[in-house]
Motif scaffolding. Structure first.
Motif, PDB file in Angstrom:
ATOM      1  N   GLU A   7      -8.643  -7.491   2.500  1.00  0.00           N
ATOM      2  CA  GLU A   7      -8.106  -6.910   1.272  1.00  0.00           C
ATOM      3  C   GLU A   7      -9.215  -6.448   0.335  1.00  0.00           C
ATOM      4  O   GLU A   7      -8.976  -5.632  -0.569  1.00  0.00           O
ATOM      5  N   ALA A   8     -10.440  -6.951   0.542  1.00  0.00           N
ATOM      6  CA  ALA A   8     -11.563  -6.554  -0.300  1.00  0.00           C
ATOM      7  C   ALA A   8     -12.438  -5.502   0.368  1.00  0.00           C
ATOM      8  O   ALA A   8     -13.377  -4.989  -0.253  1.00  0.00           O
ATOM      9  N   ALA A   9     -12.139  -5.171   1.610  1.00  0.00           N
ATOM     10  CA  ALA A   9     -13.013  -4.292   2.395  1.00  0.00           C
ATOM     11  C   ALA A   9     -13.171  -2.913   1.769  1.00  0.00           C
ATOM     12  O   ALA A   9     -14.274  -2.350   1.749  1.00  0.00           O
ATOM     13  N   THR A  10     -12.084  -2.353   1.225  1.00  0.00           N
ATOM     14  CA  THR A  10     -12.164  -1.012   0.651  1.00  0.00           C
ATOM     15  C   THR A  10     -13.117  -0.981  -0.535  1.00  0.00           C
ATOM     16  O   THR A  10     -13.984  -0.102  -0.639  1.00  0.00           O
ATOM     17  N   GLY A  11     -12.994  -1.943  -1.435  1.00  0.00           N
ATOM     18  CA  GLY A  11     -13.880  -1.997  -2.591  1.00  0.00           C
ATOM     19  C   GLY A  11     -15.333  -2.214  -2.187  1.00  0.00           C
ATOM     20  O   GLY A  11     -16.242  -1.601  -2.753  1.00  0.00           O
ATOM     21  N   GLY A  56      -4.214   1.213  -2.021  1.00  0.00           N
ATOM     22  CA  GLY A  56      -3.555  -0.025  -2.388  1.00  0.00           C
ATOM     23  C   GLY A  56      -2.618   0.158  -3.564  1.00  0.00           C
ATOM     24  O   GLY A  56      -2.839   1.006  -4.426  1.00  0.00           O
ATOM     25  N   GLY A  57      -1.548  -0.637  -3.598  1.00  0.00           N
ATOM     26  CA  GLY A  57      -0.589  -0.552  -4.684  1.00  0.00           C
ATOM     27  C   GLY A  57       0.587   0.340  -4.336  1.00  0.00           C
ATOM     28  O   GLY A  57       0.730   0.807  -3.204  1.00  0.00           O
ATOM     29  N   VAL A  58       1.436   0.585  -5.329  1.00  0.00           N
ATOM     30  CA  VAL A  58       2.662   1.354  -5.107  1.00  0.00           C
ATOM     31  C   VAL A  58       2.617   2.657  -5.887  1.00  0.00           C
ATOM     32  O   VAL A  58       1.821   2.821  -6.818  1.00  0.00           O
ATOM     33  N   ALA A  59       3.491   3.593  -5.503  1.00  0.00           N
ATOM     34  CA  ALA A  59       3.518   4.904  -6.147  1.00  0.00           C
ATOM     35  C   ALA A  59       4.112   4.835  -7.553  1.00  0.00           C
ATOM     36  O   ALA A  59       3.493   5.261  -8.527  1.00  0.00           O
ATOM     37  N   CYS A  61       0.850  -1.190   0.000  1.00  0.00           N
ATOM     38  CA  CYS A  61       0.000   0.000   0.000  1.00  0.00           C
ATOM     39  C   CYS A  61       0.887   1.242   0.000  1.00  0.00           C
ATOM     40  O   CYS A  61       2.089   1.169   0.272  1.00  0.00           O
ATOM     41  N   THR A  62       0.275   2.378  -0.274  1.00  0.00           N
ATOM     42  CA  THR A  62       1.004   3.648  -0.306  1.00  0.00           C
ATOM     43  C   THR A  62       0.346   4.656   0.630  1.00  0.00           C
ATOM     44  O   THR A  62      -0.873   4.831   0.587  1.00  0.00           O
TER      45      THR A  62
END
Length: 277
Positions: free
Chosen positions: A263-267, A167-170, A16-17
């Protein structure tokens, strides 16, 4: 943003970022956030390979090769300063005793103290983004050691708040989530035919704009729901085509899935919020 978002990133256990108000971005697996008495984030930490970036571009010398074991840094304002440290010019920093080659002590309002020899200041767009120290000690208000001199160079992220976490990288070019597939490799798409058919039926129901009552769900959809208890996306799409009773039932299922799959909570939460409008 803030501590709650960092906590969600910790629960996700994935890359995550976190973005500071200075614009600095920290990408990695977050494993700790320290908070003050009112719940504001005052220190964050990652474990394993970590990337430091600005405007989605990795800072030179601050990729995963440098920060291979993790990264930790304070969040917040310094005592006696009326604005974020990132907003001061080089000359202003010097008047504050913050100059390269000198021993520098930074005292945060949170009680965290940083002390060491300043060896470098990374600046972009007239902002101070990163301060690098050698022989550095970092301690919180109770004296707990957050960084010790023998651990090597200490890179301090500059920023008073965490404005966003995602989520993910910069910089995806420099830190790829997945290894690219070579031409000699074959990708086999494994799809559940029943589930794919169910998505097609739900799409047709949405086009008809008819609200489905209990007992009217097509068999293929019922079967897909039974066979895929954690398939959250089809349940969010069904929210648009069912009556209030089924809507409530699917909302409960989605909350259960979010609890089981952080990991699915945000969506899921975004979909529920959109469906409520």
């Amino acid at each position: 943003g803030g501590a709650e978002s960092i906590k969600k990133a910790i629960q996700a256990k994935s890359l995550c970022t976190a973005k500071y108000d200075s614009g600095l971005q920290i990408s990695g697996n977050f494993n700790q956030v320290l908070c003050d008495a009112v719940g504001n984030a005052i220190y964050l930490r990652t474990e394993g390979a970590t990337q430091i970036a600005y405007q989605d571009t990795e800072l030179s010398g601050h990729g995963v090769e440098t920060h291979i074991t993790g990264f930790g840094s304070p969040v917040g304002r310094l005592k006696g300063l009326n604005k974020c440290l990132s907003r001061y010019s080089v000359d202003e920093l010097k008047t504050l005793g913050i100059r390269v080659g000198s021993n520098v002590t930074l005292e945060y309002l949170s009680g965290i103290t940083v002390n060491g020899v300043l060896r470098d200041i990374v600046r972009c767009d007239q902002r101070n983004l990163l301060l690098s120290f050698e022989g550095c000690s970092v301690n919180d208000l109770s004296g707990t050691v957050l960084f010790s001199p023998e651990w090597g160079i200490y890179d301090l992220a500059v920023g008073s708040t965490i404005t966003s976490v995602y989520g993910g990288v910069a910089d995806r070019e420099k830190l790829q989530l997945f290894e690219p597939v070579t031409r000699s490799q074959t990708i086999k798409a494994i799809q559940d035919e029943c589930l794919m058919n169910a998505y097609g039926v739900v799409d047709q129901l949405r086009s008809s704009r008819k609200k489905i009552d209990a007992g009217e769900l097509p068999d293929v959809v019922e079967k897909a729901l039974r066979n895929h208890a954690d398939e959250w996306l089809i349940r969010t799409e069904l929210l648009d085509v069912v009556n209030s009773e089924l809507h409530s039932a699917f909302e409960m299922q989605l909350h259960d899935i979010a609890d089981r799959r952080p990991e699915a909570a945000t969506g899921i939460n975004m979909a529920l919020k959109a469906a409520s409008h």
